[in-house]
Design a protein around this motif. Structure first.
Motif, short mmCIF file in Angstrom:
data_model
loop_
_atom_site.label_atom_id
_atom_site.label_comp_id
_atom_site.label_asym_id
_atom_site.label_seq_id
_atom_site.Cartn_x
_atom_site.Cartn_y
_atom_site.Cartn_z
N MET A 36 5.47 41.14 27.00
CA MET A 36 4.66 41.42 25.80
C MET A 36 4.97 42.78 25.18
O MET A 36 4.20 43.28 24.37
CB MET A 36 3.15 41.31 26.12
CG MET A 36 2.73 39.93 26.59
SD MET A 36 3.27 38.58 25.51
CE MET A 36 2.15 38.80 24.12
N ARG A 41 0.61 39.22 20.71
CA ARG A 41 -0.52 38.80 21.56
C ARG A 41 -1.50 37.87 20.86
O ARG A 41 -1.98 36.91 21.44
CB ARG A 41 -1.28 40.04 22.06
CG ARG A 41 -0.95 40.34 23.48
CD ARG A 41 -1.73 41.48 24.06
NE ARG A 41 -0.89 42.14 25.04
CZ ARG A 41 -0.66 41.67 26.26
NH1 ARG A 41 -1.20 40.56 26.67
NH2 ARG A 41 0.12 42.33 27.09
N ASP A 42 -1.80 38.19 19.60
CA ASP A 42 -2.77 37.37 18.86
C ASP A 42 -2.27 35.94 18.68
O ASP A 42 -2.99 34.97 18.90
CB ASP A 42 -3.07 37.98 17.48
CG ASP A 42 -3.79 39.32 17.61
OD1 ASP A 42 -4.38 39.56 18.69
OD2 ASP A 42 -3.76 40.11 16.65
N GLY A 45 -2.30 34.18 21.95
CA GLY A 45 -3.70 33.87 22.29
C GLY A 45 -4.18 32.58 21.62
O GLY A 45 -4.84 31.75 22.25
N ASP A 57 2.03 37.38 31.92
CA ASP A 57 2.41 38.70 31.41
C ASP A 57 3.18 39.42 32.52
O ASP A 57 2.59 40.08 33.36
CB ASP A 57 1.12 39.45 31.03
CG ASP A 57 1.40 40.73 30.26
OD1 ASP A 57 2.52 41.25 30.38
OD2 ASP A 57 0.49 41.21 29.57
#
Length: 309
Positions: A36, A41-42, A45, A57
């Protein structure tokens, strides 16, 4: 496909985030293995919430972590790598992530008997080509730690094929561009530089005569090639993924001028420039993968500019 899970290193990166939705459409589950550092990340997610994607991760430098996380996976896509620019700035980190990482992933895949491994190689393994188009059987002359690690990766895949029957395809990506790309790659910085000047009403400035050329391939097509490579009947070969068309910097400037709708002409900055040209021989991609590009440079660049990249 119920039990097909793809172990996807670097899956949270620019290309990965275009591949994952295609895998889900085809009924795969996806286990993203990514440190990452550059991942979104968004966006990851949101995919994880769908239920068919998980994120581990972690870093490909840790062989035990790779072995553990790959358990139960039927396929592998290995895209995790340090970029070409960074590899020159920090060869140690590049060797660590790209060489050790390659070996950890390939050895685990061989141990676990996965059905197919797809590796992101690079057109940079050719170095400065002696002729165009560049064919997979041409002499390789990788020039930076990044390029050297990509070539070594292909050789390592051959080793595990002979030793353990590993089935693999190495995709030699040419100049990838498209929505969501970070602006650090040399040629994307050229695109951004031109576009920023055009939006300020200034002409693009081109070194030399603008004869340097690249084979620009849209990330949507790159993603398609990865899925085709995962499922192709033929394997154990490197395959060029490009359009087969060399677009010069001067041509690129004119495409972008039209896309922005600016009323300017490029300015040429006379100086000696090392003219490097690139174009893929795309025959093997057709024969082995059934792959042909679907997005022309003009359409892809125009769409990128008009929709804000």
């Amino acid at each position: 496909m119920a039990d097909k899970t793809v172990f996807f290193t670097g899956g949270a990166g620019f290309i990965g985030m275009h591949v994952v939705p295609m895998l889900l459409e085809r009924g795969y589950k996806v286990r993203i293995f990514d440190n990452m550092f550059r991942g979104d990340r968004d966006a990851v997610g949101r995919l994880v919430e769908s239920g068919d994607v998980e994120l581990i991760d972690q870093d490909v430098r840790y062989g035990g972590a790779v072995q553990q996380a790959m358990k139960g996976c039927s396929h592998v896509i290995h895209f995790a790598a340090v970029s070409i620019n960074k590899s020159q700035a920090d060869p140690y980190e590049s060797m660590d992530i790209n060489m050790v990482g390659n070996h950890n992933v390939f050895a685990a895949a061989a141990d676990q008997g996965v059905e197919r491994l797809v590796f992101a190689s690079s057109a940079s393994v050719y170095g400065d080509p002696e002729k165009l188009p560049m064919h997979e059987d041409d002499r390789l002359s990788p020039l930076t730690p990044y390029c050297i690690s990509k070539r070594a990766g292909e050789d390592l895949l051959g080793f595990y094929q002979r030793r353990a029957g590993l089935s693999w395809v190495a995709l030699r990506f040419f100049n990838v561009y498209g929505p969501g790309q970070k602006t650090t790659a040399y040629y994307t910085s050229v695109i951004n530089h031109f576009v920023n000047r055009l939006r300020n009403g200034e002409p693009p400035v081109i070194d030399g005569k603008g004869e340097q050329s690249m084979d620009f391939i849209h990330v949507h097509d790159i993603a398609r090639s990865a899925v085709l490579a995962l499922e192709s009947e033929r394997a154990n070969v490197p395959v060029n993924i490009g359009t087969g068309i060399d677009t010069s910097i001067a041509d690129l400037a004119r495409i972008l001028i039209d896309a922005v709708g600016a009323d300017v002409e490029p300015v040429f900055n006379p100086r000696d420039v090392l003219v490097s040209r690139r174009a893929a021989d795309v025959q093997r991609a057709k024969e082995v993968l059934g792959f042909e590009h679907t997005i022309s440079v003009r359409d892809g660049m125009t769409d990128l500019i008009r929709n804000g990249g």
